[in-house]
Scaffold this motif. Structure first.
Motif, PDB file in Angstrom:
ATOM      1  N   GLY A   1       1.231  10.959  -3.655  1.00 13.42           N
ATOM      2  CA  GLY A   1       2.367  10.615  -2.660  1.00 13.42           C
ATOM      3  C   GLY A   1       3.509  11.684  -2.690  1.00 13.42           C
ATOM      4  N   GLY A   2       3.266  12.711  -3.463  1.00 14.96           N
ATOM      5  CA  GLY A   2       4.511  13.874  -3.680  1.00 14.96           C
ATOM      6  C   GLY A   2       4.531  14.385  -2.201  1.00 14.96           C
ATOM      7  N   GLY A   3       3.462  14.725  -1.391  1.00 17.94           N
ATOM      8  CA  GLY A   3       3.461  15.195  -0.155  1.00 17.94           C
ATOM      9  C   GLY A   3       4.634  14.537   0.872  1.00 17.94           C
ATOM     10  N   VAL A   4       4.193  13.150   0.938  1.00 20.83           N
ATOM     11  CA  VAL A   4       4.952  12.108   1.518  1.00 20.83           C
ATOM     12  C   VAL A   4       6.333  12.374   1.343  1.00 20.83           C
ATOM     13  CG1 VAL A   4       5.271   9.733   2.556  1.00 20.83           C
ATOM     14  CG2 VAL A   4       2.852  10.816   1.787  1.00 20.83           C
ATOM     15  N   LYS A   5       6.950  12.272   0.238  1.00 17.51           N
ATOM     16  CA  LYS A   5       8.184  12.320  -0.134  1.00 17.51           C
ATOM     17  C   LYS A   5       8.709  13.760   0.336  1.00 17.51           C
ATOM     18  CE  LYS A   5       7.570   9.481  -4.310  1.00 17.51           C
ATOM     19  NZ  LYS A   5       7.643   9.568  -5.787  1.00 17.51           N
ATOM     20  N   GLN A   6       8.019  14.869  -0.004  1.00 17.53           N
ATOM     21  CA  GLN A   6       8.567  16.291   0.378  1.00 17.53           C
ATOM     22  C   GLN A   6       8.676  16.144   2.133  1.00 17.53           C
ATOM     23  OE1 GLN A   6       5.662  18.926  -0.933  1.00 17.53           O
ATOM     24  NE2 GLN A   6       5.972  18.722  -2.980  1.00 17.53           N
ATOM     25  N   ASP A   7       7.770  15.581   2.786  1.00 19.58           N
ATOM     26  CA  ASP A   7       7.805  15.558   4.406  1.00 19.58           C
ATOM     27  C   ASP A   7       9.233  14.796   4.596  1.00 19.58           C
ATOM     28  OD1 ASP A   7       5.685  16.988   4.499  1.00 19.58           O
ATOM     29  OD2 ASP A   7       4.425  15.413   4.977  1.00 19.58           O
ATOM     30  N   PHE A   8       9.263  13.637   3.761  1.00 17.27           N
ATOM     31  CA  PHE A   8      10.198  12.653   4.290  1.00 17.27           C
ATOM     32  C   PHE A   8      11.953  13.599   4.202  1.00 17.27           C
ATOM     33  CE2 PHE A   8      13.753   9.835   3.410  1.00 17.27           C
ATOM     34  CZ  PHE A   8      13.525   8.749   4.513  1.00 17.27           C
ATOM     35  N   GLU A   9      11.976  14.291   3.040  1.00 12.55           N
ATOM     36  CA  GLU A   9      13.040  14.567   2.565  1.00 12.55           C
ATOM     37  C   GLU A   9      13.419  15.863   3.517  1.00 12.55           C
ATOM     38  OE1 GLU A   9      15.865  16.299  -1.366  1.00 12.55           O
ATOM     39  OE2 GLU A   9      13.598  15.471  -1.628  1.00 12.55           O
ATOM     40  N   ALA A  10      12.148  16.523   3.961  1.00 15.84           N
ATOM     41  CA  ALA A  10      12.446  17.628   4.879  1.00 15.84           C
ATOM     42  C   ALA A  10      12.909  17.265   6.155  1.00 15.84           C
ATOM     43  CB  ALA A  10      11.070  18.359   4.928  1.00 15.84           C
ATOM     44  N   ALA A  11      12.619  15.992   6.632  1.00 18.55           N
ATOM     45  CA  ALA A  11      12.852  15.486   7.867  1.00 18.55           C
ATOM     46  C   ALA A  11      14.263  15.103   7.931  1.00 18.55           C
ATOM     47  CB  ALA A  11      11.801  14.471   8.205  1.00 18.55           C
ATOM     48  N   THR A  12      14.859  14.425   6.731  1.00 17.07           N
ATOM     49  CA  THR A  12      15.795  13.600   6.646  1.00 17.07           C
ATOM     50  C   THR A  12      17.097  14.274   6.000  1.00 17.07           C
ATOM     51  OG1 THR A  12      15.318  12.397   5.046  1.00 17.07           O
ATOM     52  CG2 THR A  12      14.518  11.464   6.943  1.00 17.07           C
ATOM     53  N   GLY A  13      16.616  14.961   5.039  1.00 16.68           N
ATOM     54  CA  GLY A  13      17.686  15.596   3.853  1.00 16.68           C
ATOM     55  C   GLY A  13      18.142  14.818   2.887  1.00 16.68           C
ATOM     56  N   VAL A  14      17.226  13.554   2.653  1.00 15.02           N
ATOM     57  CA  VAL A  14      17.510  12.622   1.632  1.00 15.02           C
ATOM     58  C   VAL A  14      16.172  12.211   0.965  1.00 15.02           C
ATOM     59  CG1 VAL A  14      19.740  11.825   2.634  1.00 15.02           C
ATOM     60  CG2 VAL A  14      17.478  10.464   3.083  1.00 15.02           C
ATOM     61  N   PRO A  15      16.222  12.064  -0.259  1.00 17.45           N
ATOM     62  CA  PRO A  15      15.052  11.809  -1.165  1.00 17.45           C
ATOM     63  C   PRO A  15      14.476  10.356  -0.651  1.00 17.45           C
ATOM     64  CG  PRO A  15      16.834  11.467  -2.486  1.00 17.45           C
ATOM     65  CD  PRO A  15      17.309  12.255  -1.359  1.00 17.45           C
ATOM     66  N   LEU A  16      13.225  10.358  -0.766  1.00 16.69           N
ATOM     67  CA  LEU A  16      12.425   9.066  -0.472  1.00 16.69           C
ATOM     68  C   LEU A  16      12.335   8.351  -1.787  1.00 16.69           C
ATOM     69  CD1 LEU A  16      10.836   7.190   1.578  1.00 16.69           C
ATOM     70  CD2 LEU A  16       8.980   8.596   0.910  1.00 16.69           C
ATOM     71  N   THR A  17      12.903   7.230  -1.954  1.00 17.43           N
ATOM     72  CA  THR A  17      12.820   6.494  -3.192  1.00 17.43           C
ATOM     73  C   THR A  17      12.575   5.173  -3.065  1.00 17.43           C
ATOM     74  OG1 THR A  17      15.312   5.824  -2.969  1.00 17.43           O
ATOM     75  CG2 THR A  17      14.822   7.898  -4.160  1.00 17.43           C
ATOM     76  N   ASP A  18      12.326   4.648  -1.748  1.00 17.10           N
ATOM     77  CA  ASP A  18      11.906   2.978  -1.560  1.00 17.10           C
ATOM     78  C   ASP A  18      11.117   3.274  -0.200  1.00 17.10           C
ATOM     79  OD1 ASP A  18      12.361   0.196  -0.569  1.00 17.10           O
ATOM     80  OD2 ASP A  18      13.296   0.190  -2.576  1.00 17.10           O
ATOM     81  N   VAL A  19       9.868   2.270  -0.359  1.00 18.11           N
ATOM     82  CA  VAL A  19       9.351   2.079   0.751  1.00 18.11           C
ATOM     83  C   VAL A  19      10.001   1.733   1.998  1.00 18.11           C
ATOM     84  CG1 VAL A  19       8.668  -0.052   0.096  1.00 18.11           C
ATOM     85  CG2 VAL A  19       7.151   1.328   1.579  1.00 18.11           C
ATOM     86  N   ARG A  20      11.210   0.997   1.777  1.00 17.47           N
ATOM     87  CA  ARG A  20      12.008   0.362   2.787  1.00 17.47           C
ATOM     88  C   ARG A  20      12.554   1.486   3.847  1.00 17.47           C
ATOM     89  NH1 ARG A  20      15.306  -4.021  -0.712  1.00 17.47           N
ATOM     90  NH2 ARG A  20      14.950  -2.110  -2.011  1.00 17.47           N
ATOM     91  N   GLN A  21      12.527   2.785   3.128  1.00 14.87           N
ATOM     92  CA  GLN A  21      13.114   3.878   4.043  1.00 14.87           C
ATOM     93  C   GLN A  21      11.919   4.222   4.987  1.00 14.87           C
ATOM     94  OE1 GLN A  21      14.170   5.857  -0.054  1.00 14.87           O
ATOM     95  NE2 GLN A  21      15.169   7.036   1.720  1.00 14.87           N
TER      96      GLN A  21
ATOM     97  N   ALA B   1       0.741  -1.153   0.091  1.00 14.46           N
ATOM     98  CA  ALA B   1      -0.036   0.135   0.130  1.00 14.46           C
ATOM     99  C   ALA B   1       0.895   1.289   0.099  1.00 14.46           C
ATOM    100  CB  ALA B   1      -0.993   0.128   1.172  1.00 14.46           C
ATOM    101  N   ALA B   2       1.852   1.136   0.716  1.00 15.40           N
ATOM    102  CA  ALA B   2       2.881   2.510   0.759  1.00 15.40           C
ATOM    103  C   ALA B   2       3.571   2.673  -0.514  1.00 15.40           C
ATOM    104  CB  ALA B   2       4.022   2.134   1.973  1.00 15.40           C
ATOM    105  N   ALA B   3       3.943   1.476  -1.349  1.00 19.18           N
ATOM    106  CA  ALA B   3       4.523   1.700  -2.416  1.00 19.18           C
ATOM    107  C   ALA B   3       3.529   2.159  -3.706  1.00 19.18           C
ATOM    108  CB  ALA B   3       4.837   0.178  -2.820  1.00 19.18           C
ATOM    109  N   ILE B   4       2.377   1.887  -3.656  1.00 17.74           N
ATOM    110  CA  ILE B   4       1.269   2.301  -4.355  1.00 17.74           C
ATOM    111  C   ILE B   4       0.930   3.775  -4.228  1.00 17.74           C
ATOM    112  CG2 ILE B   4      -1.284   2.351  -4.962  1.00 17.74           C
ATOM    113  CD1 ILE B   4      -1.020  -0.796  -4.401  1.00 17.74           C
ATOM    114  N   LEU B   5       0.874   4.483  -2.790  1.00 17.10           N
ATOM    115  CA  LEU B   5       0.864   5.598  -2.467  1.00 17.10           C
ATOM    116  C   LEU B   5       2.146   6.531  -3.020  1.00 17.10           C
ATOM    117  CD1 LEU B   5      -0.402   7.979  -1.187  1.00 17.10           C
ATOM    118  CD2 LEU B   5       0.837   7.292   0.746  1.00 17.10           C
ATOM    119  N   LEU B   6       3.375   5.929  -2.930  1.00 16.13           N
ATOM    120  CA  LEU B   6       4.634   6.694  -3.508  1.00 16.13           C
ATOM    121  C   LEU B   6       4.694   6.896  -4.771  1.00 16.13           C
ATOM    122  CD1 LEU B   6       7.286   5.311  -0.779  1.00 16.13           C
ATOM    123  CD2 LEU B   6       6.043   7.328  -0.863  1.00 16.13           C
TER     124      LEU B   6
END
Length: 248
Positions: free
Chosen positions: A171-191, A161-166
């Motif tokens: 899922g763009g907002g999830v990726k933006q929030d992840f990068e803002a929190a970690t400084g790295v892009p979100l490219t894989d659900v395993r992150q 389900a997370a992979a489908i969202l991304l």
């Protein structure tokens, strides 16, 4: 036999303080679903069932199932049913076997011997299959099927389900929030650390989630691994249709 099981309740997530339902499924590799003692590390690949059916060491009648008992019950539940083992569909849309959901100690075990209930979800026709296996004899003693029933999602379903969202523009907002929190892009659900619970659309509703309940739909609870939560409260993933729904 057609089942009349209760449906899972709808929940919401908060960004900072998230209180997860006790039955929400953990999606991290190696983490077991709660409260089920199910193995999320065994293969879901077509043809991987029926390989280990020899008797495994068992506990007392009402002890929790051991890892070996869970694996054996899961294999036994499919070994004698070639059609289910080869013509079903898993959460990723792969033909060949239904999606494994959970294994539970069967009720009434103290009187009937040590038995396990194994649940699968067939995404080919949105059917839940539950089989009761006698661990002493290696036989399937009961089979129940139902449509429109939504058990707690497995870890594999939560991750998919997370992979489908991304993959969806939503899922763009999830990726933006992840990068803002970690400084790295979100490219894989395993992150992410991912948990999920079943979602059912409101009765009589004609919105984009109207099929949820008939379809297998989930709400996600996501967080940076060992980090902050990411707000996904406005999203529902329809695993049957492999689409993302944004709620009002």
């Amino acid at each position: 036999m057609v089942l009349d099981w209760a449906s899972a309740l709808v929940g919401t997530a908060a960004l900072v303080a998230v209180v997860l339902p006790l039955r929400a499924a953990a999606g991290d590799d190696g983490v077991r679903e709660v409260p089920y003692a199910s193995s999320t590390t065994a293969s879901n690949a077509p043809g991987s069932y029926g390989l280990r059916t020899a008797a495994a060491p068992a506990g007392h009648r009402n002890d929790p199932l051991t890892a070996d008992e869970i694996e054996r019950a899961r294999n036994l539940a499919l070994t004698g049913d070639r059609a289910l083992r080869t013509m079903s569909e898993d959460v990723r849309g792969r033909a060949g076997a239904p999606q494994y959901v959970s294994t539970d100690l069967a009720e009434g075990t103290a009187a009937d011997g040590r038995r396990a209930e194994v649940s699968f979800y067939d995404y080919r026709d949105d059917t839940l299959i539950r089989r009761t296996v006698d661990l002493a004899t290696g036989q399937v003693v009961r089979t129940e099927t139902a449509s429109g029933v939504q058990p707690v999602p497995s870890g594999a379903e939560a991750r998919e389900a997370a992979a489908i969202l991304l993959r969806d523009p939503s899922g763009g907002g999830v990726k933006q929030d992840f990068e803002a929190a970690t400084g790295v892009p979100l490219t894989d659900v395993r992150q992410l650390s991912v948990q999920a619970m079943a979602y059912r659309g409101a009765a009589g509703r004609r919105g984009p989630d109207a099929e949820c309940g008939k379809h297998r739909c989930v709400r996600l609870f996501t967080r940076v691994k060992d980090g902050p939560w990411i707000d996904t409260r406005h999203y529902v993933v329809d695993l049957s249709a492999r689409t993302t729904i944004r709620l009002p």
